[in-house]
Design an enzyme around this catalytic site. Structure first.
Site, mmCIF file in Angstrom:
data_model
loop_
_atom_site.group_PDB
_atom_site.id
_atom_site.type_symbol
_atom_site.label_atom_id
_atom_site.label_comp_id
_atom_site.label_asym_id
_atom_site.label_seq_id
_atom_site.Cartn_x
_atom_site.Cartn_y
_atom_site.Cartn_z
ATOM 1 C CG ASP A 168 -0.421 0.622 2.656
ATOM 2 O OD1 ASP A 168 0.709 -0.491 2.904
ATOM 3 O OD2 ASP A 168 -0.435 0.364 3.550
ATOM 4 C CE1 TYR A 170 7.563 2.821 0.884
ATOM 5 C CE2 TYR A 170 7.525 4.589 -1.203
ATOM 6 C CZ TYR A 170 8.114 3.823 -0.335
ATOM 7 O OH TYR A 170 8.909 3.146 -1.288
#
Length: 333
Positions: A168, A170
């Site tokens: 996913d 940062y």
């Protein structure tokens, strides 16, 4: 394998644009770089002897010139998609709306054709409502809405040569830019990206870039796809299992079904689970440990999986040829 004549720094840096020949005022509408180069100028009409000067043909361009033209065209397409998204969001705000639906900010035509109606499915409608609530909430969401589909906007379906699957985005301020493992210039490189560059350097002798912006990888055919495309500030995996996974699974499955010869780099257990979506009789799958600081020493360093990235970026080279040389059939699984 011999080191490539192109370094990672050369590939990552802005491409110098080729100088266009003069064009007539009536032909100032945008054209492709090749068209501009091939169109004769009115000042080229005759020499002192009255003979026409030869036209510049695409066949006279060097491979490097052709590559630069293609990269510049791809960059312009990516910027166009970014502009279209931004305009839609700004228009919605001007009309008093604080949110634009997901299906309205996926604008890259090749992906809309490859994934017809995907964002109209029931799971996607639920996902859209969830993201809308999150955007309107008190906790910042990353990346900003105009960059949510940046991976697809930067790498059109017909240009996909390699796929790197991340988890996913940062979750720190200013880090997420919609491309897996990538951060904007001026942002400190995360450990995972540092380790990817280290492995590339050890694998093929590339120089390490000064920043972590992988936009140039994306426009040259490396799809940098996270399995979840949004996240809450400082809350990793906060948008997992909310509907993004079926969408990105559809992206991977569509690449597998409609293309061939793509190299999938699956780093870590989460990414490797996606192998079930990929037809290994048509594509190449490379599996290794995740490049994060916690696991890079457990099988990422020394895996020599990074070379296909470089090969995908060098248009004159073939991922398949490299794979045949370095991964005989018994090594594919």
């Amino acid at each position: 394998m011999a080191s490539s004549s192109k370094t990672l720094v050369e590939i990552s840096q802005p491409v110098k644009r080729l100088k266009s020949l003069p064009t007539s005022p009536e032909n100032l509408t945008p054209k492709s770089s090749i068209s501009a180069l091939c169109k004769p100028s009115p000042t080229d009409g005759a020499s002192s002897g009255g003979d026409l000067l030869p036209r510049i043909s695409p066949s006279t361009l060097t491979p490097d010139q052709k590559r630069r033209i293609e990269i510049n065209k791809a960059l312009e397409r990516s910027k166009r998609n970014l502009r279209l998204c931004t305009e839609k969001i700004e228009r919605a705000k001007a009309e008093g709306m604080d949110y634009v639906k997901l299906e309205e900010i996926l604008v890259e035509e090749t992906w809309l054709e490859a994934l017809p109606g995907e964002l109209q499915k029931p799971y996607a409608k639920n996902l859209c409502r969830f993201v809308e609530r999150e955007v309107r909430g008190n906790v910042p969401i990353y990346p900003p809405p105009y960059l949510i589909f940046n991976a697809l906007h930067s790498t059109p379906f017909d240009r996909v040569k390699a796929v790197i699957i991340g988890q996913d985005p940062y979750h720190g301020p200013g880090q997420a830019m919609g491309l897996a493992f990538s951060v904007p210039e001026g942002i400190k490189m995360p450990s995972s990206l540092v380790n990817i560059f280290k492995e590339l350097q050890d694998d093929v002798g590339c120089s390490v870039p000064s920043n972590g912006n992988l936009e140039r990888w994306a426009v040259q055919g490396v799809l940098l796809l996270n399995t979840v495309l949004t996240v809450r500030n400082h809350q990793a995996n906060s948008h997992a299992k909310k509907g993004w996974e079926p969408f990105t699974d559809a992206v991977i499955r569509t690449i597998s079904q409609k293309k061939s010869g793509v190299v999938f780099l699956l780093w870590g257990n989460s990414a490797q689970k996606k192998s079930r979506l990929i037809d290994e009789s048509k594509h190449h799958i490379l599996r290794a440990a995740h490049p994060s600081g916690l696991s890079a020493n457990r099988g990422f360093f020394g895996c020599r999986d990074c070379c296909p990235i470089l090969r995908a970026l060098l248009i004159t080279c073939s991922c398949s040829l490299w794979f045949q040389k370095h991964h005989p059939p018994q090594c594919l699984h």
